[in-house]
Design a protein around this motif. Structure first.
Motif, mmCIF file in Angstrom:
data_model
loop_
_atom_site.group_PDB
_atom_site.id
_atom_site.type_symbol
_atom_site.label_atom_id
_atom_site.label_comp_id
_atom_site.label_asym_id
_atom_site.label_seq_id
_atom_site.Cartn_x
_atom_site.Cartn_y
_atom_site.Cartn_z
ATOM 1 N N LYS A 192 0.581 -1.449 -0.203
ATOM 2 C CA LYS A 192 0.001 0.012 0.096
ATOM 3 C C LYS A 192 1.025 1.133 -0.015
ATOM 4 C CE LYS A 192 -4.156 -2.003 2.434
ATOM 5 N NZ LYS A 192 -4.967 -2.083 3.472
ATOM 6 N N ILE A 193 2.086 1.224 -0.017
ATOM 7 C CA ILE A 193 3.065 2.375 0.045
ATOM 8 C C ILE A 193 3.192 3.057 -1.152
ATOM 9 C CG2 ILE A 193 5.322 3.261 0.272
ATOM 10 C CD1 ILE A 193 5.861 0.943 2.398
ATOM 11 N N PRO A 194 2.794 4.297 -1.454
ATOM 12 C CA PRO A 194 2.724 4.864 -2.756
ATOM 13 C C PRO A 194 3.966 4.755 -3.371
ATOM 14 C CG PRO A 194 1.335 5.935 -1.149
ATOM 15 C CD PRO A 194 2.255 4.998 -0.608
ATOM 16 N N ALA A 195 4.284 4.537 -4.662
ATOM 17 C CA ALA A 195 5.554 4.277 -5.251
ATOM 18 C C ALA A 195 6.425 5.686 -5.206
ATOM 19 C CB ALA A 195 5.463 3.675 -6.520
ATOM 20 N N LEU A 196 5.702 6.686 -5.360
ATOM 21 C CA LEU A 196 6.403 8.096 -5.329
ATOM 22 C C LEU A 196 7.050 8.637 -4.137
ATOM 23 C CD1 LEU A 196 7.421 10.524 -7.330
ATOM 24 C CD2 LEU A 196 5.109 11.469 -6.937
ATOM 25 N N ASP A 197 6.240 8.200 -3.156
ATOM 26 C CA ASP A 197 6.385 8.684 -1.562
ATOM 27 C C ASP A 197 7.480 7.611 -1.271
ATOM 28 O OD1 ASP A 197 4.460 10.471 -1.710
ATOM 29 O OD2 ASP A 197 3.055 9.348 -0.677
ATOM 30 N N ALA A 198 7.612 6.499 -1.503
ATOM 31 C CA ALA A 198 8.555 5.475 -1.369
ATOM 32 C C ALA A 198 9.993 5.913 -1.702
ATOM 33 C CB ALA A 198 8.347 4.208 -1.570
ATOM 34 N N ILE A 199 9.785 6.355 -3.230
ATOM 35 C CA ILE A 199 11.250 6.777 -3.493
ATOM 36 C C ILE A 199 11.921 7.764 -3.002
ATOM 37 C CG2 ILE A 199 12.212 7.574 -5.745
ATOM 38 C CD1 ILE A 199 10.323 5.623 -7.237
ATOM 39 N N LYS A 200 11.205 8.923 -2.698
ATOM 40 C CA LYS A 200 11.424 10.015 -1.993
ATOM 41 C C LYS A 200 11.811 10.177 -0.527
ATOM 42 C CE LYS A 200 8.386 13.229 -4.468
ATOM 43 N NZ LYS A 200 7.422 14.236 -4.458
ATOM 44 N N ASN A 201 11.591 8.726 -0.004
ATOM 45 C CA ASN A 201 11.938 8.386 1.450
ATOM 46 C C ASN A 201 13.451 8.208 1.410
ATOM 47 O OD1 ASN A 201 12.146 7.908 3.878
ATOM 48 N ND2 ASN A 201 10.709 5.849 3.740
ATOM 49 N N ASN A 202 14.039 9.061 2.137
ATOM 50 C CA ASN A 202 15.530 8.934 2.515
ATOM 51 C C ASN A 202 15.980 7.824 3.483
ATOM 52 O OD1 ASN A 202 16.020 11.166 0.445
ATOM 53 N ND2 ASN A 202 15.477 12.516 2.089
ATOM 54 N N GLU A 203 15.322 7.400 4.170
ATOM 55 C CA GLU A 203 15.403 6.069 4.943
ATOM 56 C C GLU A 203 16.168 5.026 4.453
ATOM 57 O OE1 GLU A 203 12.372 5.511 7.886
ATOM 58 O OE2 GLU A 203 12.334 7.460 8.411
#
Length: 203
Positions: A192-203
């Motif tokens: 359910k994690i959005p792809a764009l938000d996941a790619i922007k995640n720096n963790e």
């Protein structure tokens, strides 16, 4: 029965009442063990779920990249479910190995103790193995013979702890199933994690 001369009364003790008492005690022990096992099962399942949630959080960027590259949602879910199932499988396997070793140790110690107590008489794990040495080895019986009979049994062999093979198989399959059940929530969170938000995640 037992006759009491003072009161001229009889006290009747039959085997059925003794059997009922033993069955009641056995049922109470089984209930206690099932309760302990249930608590351990829930704690283990929560541990698997917690570990998978941490894994999903740490691999958020990786999940986003997989989605951006066109990876199917079901493949991501299967990947995390496979990891959760593997944790349950290996945990169950380690538990079976430890329980098998403990059972083997109980049988070997019982055989050596019975052989040492019997002295020159036959007894313990191996009939007729009790020698006059009294050193606990059954009068010359090799430790390999005792180990073999502790595992497979034999004629006139007393095994104090017996775990059937199907119970090991059931334990491994059941622990794998628990891993899959408790890993289903983290796997759904991963897909359910959005792809764009996941790619922007720096963790």
């Amino acid at each position: 029965g037992i006759f009491n001369d003072k009161d001229n009364t009889y006290t009747i003790i039959n085997m059925e009442s003794m059997t009922d008492a033993m069955n009641l005690m056995t049922s109470m022990m089984m209930s206690l063990l099932v309760g302990i096992a249930s608590i351990a099962l829930v704690v283990g399942g929560i541990g698997i779920m917690n570990m998978m949630l941490v894994t999903v959080t740490e691999r958020t960027r990786e999940i986003g990249i997989m989605k951006a590259l066109g990876c199917y949602v079901r493949d991501i879910r299967v990947m995390f479910l496979a990891e959760a199932g593997a944790i349950g499988f290996f945990g169950g396997s380690i538990g079976c190995v430890l329980s098998g070793l403990i059972s083997l140790g109980i049988n070997v110690v019982g055989a050596l103790y019975a052989g040492g107590m019997s002295g020159g008489m036959s007894g313990g794990m191996v009939s007729g193995a009790g020698g006059g040495s009294g050193d606990g080895t059954g009068g010359g019986t090799s430790i390999w013979t005792i180990l073999w009979q502790a595992i497979v049994g034999g004629e006139n062999v007393t095994r104090y702890s017996v775990i059937p093979w199907w119970l090991f198989l059931f334990a491994v399959l059941f622990s794998t199933l628990i891993g899959l059940l408790f890993g289903f929530g983290p796997a759904n969170k991963a897909v359910k994690i959005p792809a764009l938000d996941a790619i922007k995640n720096n963790e």
